[in-house]
Design a protein around this motif. Sequence first.
Motif, PDB file in Angstrom:
ATOM      1  N   LEU A 116      -8.530   9.099  -2.048  1.00 56.68           N
ATOM      2  CA  LEU A 116      -8.751   9.098  -0.604  1.00 56.68           C
ATOM      3  C   LEU A 116      -8.836  10.533  -0.098  1.00 56.68           C
ATOM      4  O   LEU A 116      -7.896  11.322  -0.255  1.00 56.68           O
ATOM      5  CB  LEU A 116      -7.606   8.369   0.104  1.00 56.68           C
ATOM      6  CG  LEU A 116      -7.649   8.381   1.630  1.00 56.68           C
ATOM      7  CD1 LEU A 116      -8.866   7.615   2.137  1.00 56.68           C
ATOM      8  CD2 LEU A 116      -6.366   7.806   2.216  1.00 56.68           C
TER       9      LEU A 116
ATOM     10  N   THR B 224       0.111  12.665  -2.847  1.00 55.37           N
ATOM     11  CA  THR B 224      -0.852  13.734  -3.091  1.00 55.37           C
ATOM     12  C   THR B 224      -1.531  13.519  -4.440  1.00 55.37           C
ATOM     13  O   THR B 224      -0.874  13.188  -5.428  1.00 55.37           O
ATOM     14  CB  THR B 224      -0.159  15.107  -3.075  1.00 55.37           C
ATOM     15  OG1 THR B 224       0.480  15.282  -1.813  1.00 55.37           O
ATOM     16  CG2 THR B 224      -1.162  16.229  -3.295  1.00 55.37           C
ATOM     17  N   TYR B 225      -2.850  13.690  -4.469  1.00 52.33           N
ATOM     18  CA  TYR B 225      -3.610  13.436  -5.700  1.00 52.33           C
ATOM     19  C   TYR B 225      -3.374  14.559  -6.711  1.00 52.33           C
ATOM     20  O   TYR B 225      -3.373  15.747  -6.369  1.00 52.33           O
ATOM     21  CB  TYR B 225      -5.097  13.327  -5.386  1.00 52.33           C
ATOM     22  CG  TYR B 225      -5.877  12.570  -6.441  1.00 52.33           C
ATOM     23  CD1 TYR B 225      -6.084  11.195  -6.322  1.00 52.33           C
ATOM     24  CD2 TYR B 225      -6.392  13.211  -7.547  1.00 52.33           C
ATOM     25  CE1 TYR B 225      -6.778  10.488  -7.276  1.00 52.33           C
ATOM     26  CE2 TYR B 225      -7.090  12.512  -8.520  1.00 52.33           C
ATOM     27  CZ  TYR B 225      -7.284  11.148  -8.382  1.00 52.33           C
ATOM     28  OH  TYR B 225      -7.974  10.447  -9.336  1.00 52.33           O
TER      29      TYR B 225
ATOM     30  N   GLY C  75      -6.138   1.569  -7.775  1.00 52.13           N
ATOM     31  CA  GLY C  75      -5.985   2.929  -7.279  1.00 52.13           C
ATOM     32  C   GLY C  75      -7.275   3.479  -6.698  1.00 52.13           C
ATOM     33  O   GLY C  75      -8.374   3.132  -7.149  1.00 52.13           O
TER      34      GLY C  75
ATOM     35  N   ALA D  69      -1.010  10.278  -9.199  1.00 55.94           N
ATOM     36  CA  ALA D  69      -0.117  10.656  -8.094  1.00 55.94           C
ATOM     37  C   ALA D  69       0.692  11.883  -8.489  1.00 55.94           C
ATOM     38  O   ALA D  69       1.373  11.897  -9.511  1.00 55.94           O
ATOM     39  CB  ALA D  69       0.803   9.502  -7.737  1.00 55.94           C
TER      40      ALA D  69
ATOM     41  N   TRP E  49       0.858  -1.185   0.000  1.00 54.36           N
ATOM     42  CA  TRP E  49       0.000   0.000   0.000  1.00 54.36           C
ATOM     43  C   TRP E  49       0.895   1.236   0.000  1.00 54.36           C
ATOM     44  O   TRP E  49       1.847   1.344   0.778  1.00 54.36           O
ATOM     45  CB  TRP E  49      -0.882   0.049   1.237  1.00 54.36           C
ATOM     46  CG  TRP E  49      -1.919  -1.024   1.353  1.00 54.36           C
ATOM     47  CD1 TRP E  49      -1.774  -2.252   1.934  1.00 54.36           C
ATOM     48  CD2 TRP E  49      -3.265  -0.957   0.893  1.00 54.36           C
ATOM     49  NE1 TRP E  49      -2.949  -2.956   1.864  1.00 54.36           N
ATOM     50  CE2 TRP E  49      -3.889  -2.189   1.229  1.00 54.36           C
ATOM     51  CE3 TRP E  49      -4.026   0.004   0.229  1.00 54.36           C
ATOM     52  CZ2 TRP E  49      -5.217  -2.473   0.939  1.00 54.36           C
ATOM     53  CZ3 TRP E  49      -5.359  -0.272  -0.070  1.00 54.36           C
ATOM     54  CH2 TRP E  49      -5.940  -1.489   0.275  1.00 54.36           C
TER      55      TRP E  49
ATOM     56  N   LEU F 211       5.205   7.747  -4.545  1.00 53.96           N
ATOM     57  CA  LEU F 211       4.406   7.086  -3.530  1.00 53.96           C
ATOM     58  C   LEU F 211       5.206   6.859  -2.251  1.00 53.96           C
ATOM     59  O   LEU F 211       6.385   6.501  -2.292  1.00 53.96           O
ATOM     60  CB  LEU F 211       3.898   5.734  -4.042  1.00 53.96           C
ATOM     61  CG  LEU F 211       2.882   5.746  -5.177  1.00 53.96           C
ATOM     62  CD1 LEU F 211       2.622   4.322  -5.646  1.00 53.96           C
ATOM     63  CD2 LEU F 211       1.588   6.404  -4.744  1.00 53.96           C
TER      64      LEU F 211
ATOM     65  N   TYR G 232      -5.744  12.400  -1.539  1.00 52.43           N
ATOM     66  CA  TYR G 232      -4.573  11.585  -1.854  1.00 52.43           C
ATOM     67  C   TYR G 232      -4.916  10.478  -2.842  1.00 52.43           C
ATOM     68  O   TYR G 232      -6.071  10.039  -2.935  1.00 52.43           O
ATOM     69  CB  TYR G 232      -4.000  10.964  -0.571  1.00 52.43           C
ATOM     70  CG  TYR G 232      -3.519  11.994   0.421  1.00 52.43           C
ATOM     71  CD1 TYR G 232      -2.258  12.573   0.292  1.00 52.43           C
ATOM     72  CD2 TYR G 232      -4.332  12.397   1.476  1.00 52.43           C
ATOM     73  CE1 TYR G 232      -1.805  13.524   1.191  1.00 52.43           C
ATOM     74  CE2 TYR G 232      -3.898  13.356   2.388  1.00 52.43           C
ATOM     75  CZ  TYR G 232      -2.640  13.910   2.235  1.00 52.43           C
ATOM     76  OH  TYR G 232      -2.206  14.856   3.120  1.00 52.43           O
ATOM     77  N   TYR G 233      -3.882  10.041  -3.565  1.00 55.69           N
ATOM     78  CA  TYR G 233      -3.996   8.859  -4.410  1.00 55.69           C
ATOM     79  C   TYR G 233      -3.450   7.687  -3.601  1.00 55.69           C
ATOM     80  O   TYR G 233      -2.274   7.665  -3.215  1.00 55.69           O
ATOM     81  CB  TYR G 233      -3.191   9.037  -5.703  1.00 55.69           C
ATOM     82  CG  TYR G 233      -3.146   7.787  -6.546  1.00 55.69           C
ATOM     83  CD1 TYR G 233      -4.311   7.271  -7.119  1.00 55.69           C
ATOM     84  CD2 TYR G 233      -1.949   7.115  -6.766  1.00 55.69           C
ATOM     85  CE1 TYR G 233      -4.276   6.118  -7.881  1.00 55.69           C
ATOM     86  CE2 TYR G 233      -1.902   5.965  -7.536  1.00 55.69           C
ATOM     87  CZ  TYR G 233      -3.079   5.473  -8.090  1.00 55.69           C
ATOM     88  OH  TYR G 233      -3.044   4.329  -8.843  1.00 55.69           O
ATOM     89  N   LEU G 234      -4.314   6.722  -3.319  1.00 57.14           N
ATOM     90  CA  LEU G 234      -3.941   5.525  -2.567  1.00 57.14           C
ATOM     91  C   LEU G 234      -3.848   4.370  -3.551  1.00 57.14           C
ATOM     92  O   LEU G 234      -4.794   4.115  -4.294  1.00 57.14           O
ATOM     93  CB  LEU G 234      -4.989   5.243  -1.492  1.00 57.14           C
ATOM     94  CG  LEU G 234      -4.783   3.975  -0.645  1.00 57.14           C
ATOM     95  CD1 LEU G 234      -3.535   4.114   0.231  1.00 57.14           C
ATOM     96  CD2 LEU G 234      -6.021   3.712   0.210  1.00 57.14           C
ATOM     97  N   ARG G 235      -2.694   3.672  -3.542  1.00 51.50           N
ATOM     98  CA  ARG G 235      -2.512   2.583  -4.506  1.00 51.50           C
ATOM     99  C   ARG G 235      -2.154   1.285  -3.788  1.00 51.50           C
ATOM    100  O   ARG G 235      -1.319   1.260  -2.878  1.00 51.50           O
ATOM    101  CB  ARG G 235      -1.403   2.915  -5.496  1.00 51.50           C
ATOM    102  CG  ARG G 235      -1.381   1.959  -6.693  1.00 51.50           C
ATOM    103  CD  ARG G 235      -0.004   1.865  -7.304  1.00 51.50           C
ATOM    104  NE  ARG G 235       0.938   1.197  -6.406  1.00 51.50           N
ATOM    105  CZ  ARG G 235       2.207   0.978  -6.713  1.00 51.50           C
ATOM    106  NH1 ARG G 235       2.699   1.399  -7.860  1.00 51.50           N
ATOM    107  NH2 ARG G 235       3.010   0.364  -5.857  1.00 51.50           N
TER     108      ARG G 235
ATOM    109  N   TYR H 160       0.812   5.804  -0.891  1.00 54.79           N
ATOM    110  CA  TYR H 160      -0.042   6.959  -1.204  1.00 54.79           C
ATOM    111  C   TYR H 160       0.818   8.159  -1.566  1.00 54.79           C
ATOM    112  O   TYR H 160       2.010   8.234  -1.250  1.00 54.79           O
ATOM    113  CB  TYR H 160      -0.978   7.286  -0.035  1.00 54.79           C
ATOM    114  CG  TYR H 160      -0.337   8.071   1.090  1.00 54.79           C
ATOM    115  CD1 TYR H 160      -0.486   9.456   1.146  1.00 54.79           C
ATOM    116  CD2 TYR H 160       0.396   7.441   2.093  1.00 54.79           C
ATOM    117  CE1 TYR H 160       0.090  10.184   2.174  1.00 54.79           C
ATOM    118  CE2 TYR H 160       0.964   8.160   3.122  1.00 54.79           C
ATOM    119  CZ  TYR H 160       0.808   9.536   3.161  1.00 54.79           C
ATOM    120  OH  TYR H 160       1.373  10.269   4.174  1.00 54.79           O
TER     121      TYR H 160
END
Length: 466
Positions: free
Chosen positions: A128, A75-76, A125, A86, A71, A90, A109-112, A73
């Motif tokens: 969040l 900033t989006y 993806g 992203a 996992w 990450l 945020y971009y959570l991957r 993350y």
Amino acid sequence: MKKIYYIVFAILVSGLLDACIHDDTSLADPDFSRLSIISQYDTLSVNLSEEFVYKVDVVQSGEDRPLTYEWGYATYNTKDESDYPAKDSLKIISNEAELRYTFRKLGTYYLRLKVDNGEAISFKGFMLNVTTPYDEGITVLSQDDAGNPRISFMKTLTRQEIESGVKKEFVTDVLTKENPDYTIKNCTDLAQFGPYLLLASREDGLIYKLNAKTFGVMYKNRVRDIIPDFTCKELMGSGATNWMLSENGSAYRYELTFDEVLVIDNAVGYGYDACFFGYSSSYQYFIDYDKSIIYSPTGNKATSSSNYFEDYNIIGMVPWTITKLYTIAVLKEDPSQGRVFQTSGSLSKLTELIKFDGTDLKLDKNSTIMFSKTYKNAYYDYGNNIYRWNCTGQFPKTPFITFPDTKEITAVAMDPDKTLIYVCYVDSERSGLKGGIDIYDANDGKLIESYGGIADRPLRVFYKTK
């Protein structure tokens, strides 16, 4: 032969780049196992400083093999939807199937998630949103008999929260919970100005600036150091255009960036008694009831209604459009003769619009008048009831919403869409916290939601936006 190799290599590179960009793919030889990541949501939310727990289902097409997880993350990237989601590299935060992590900073945020079984790799993806428990929702300022203020807040739930079974409820100790080091007393008003809230107190003419997302005090301004007779009775405005109406009859600007109080000549010494919003919150008006004059501070002077209403007692105002302002008044010598006058937004071009019977009028200068752009109706409180006026004819004698004698209406407002009416009250038959709020449909007057025991004596209610 070399051309074939080049073509194959180009196809492979193209596929890998596509996987990197979209980050929601599975890489595997067709003859080997394939992975599918199954999630109910693509957009997730979590409160700041609360542990975020999330788990997905992973399906393997062939033989079940041991899975590894990653996992991360960042900033989006909100500038361009076609770009990689992203904004930066990450940060890896977990290698467990179930993510458990506490985010310490507000933002999107971009959570991957990356899943690997040794033969195949799959990515998923998410967007969040790290918010606060006070992101947006109904806010009530109340106060007990000893002058202790209370802020109660009910968050507007996200779709994810609703589907997860979260119930709407008020948090009733926001001010003390978020500001344990402050002793705040004898408050008069609370209002939102963009990312800030201003809380006014009679104690030394204090104005507290709060973070609108957290309700935490950011600055305490002792206004009486500058204006000795200052006591804020009402706050109004929008964003940078904000005013503090003082009991000394003047209005002052609060500069939010540098926390300075601005004394502007066009708003001082006019004998202001009340303030009203125009059609937009960017338009503000002040009334001197004794002189029957309406003022609008603009530029280097206060535009006024001059002697338009000198023979009348002004009751209130309704912002019909940006260019049409209605003023409700009754003749001083004969209050049974009522008039609705129309002026421009700059208080010019006076026109007598409506004559009405002022006998037993269920409206006075203490009523809070609200206007719905959606329904083109004005709503106001009088006595212990809510009335609705269509802005075209006689004023109603019959209430739109009736309250029992055991509940005293103390504050009213509308939601941002102007389709709901918030009615705050004190219930004399209730023990403990006696303050409550009922929410009504502005179209038919039906009760939608009711929350009792959520406040002391309500002073102000409004919908706090993000």
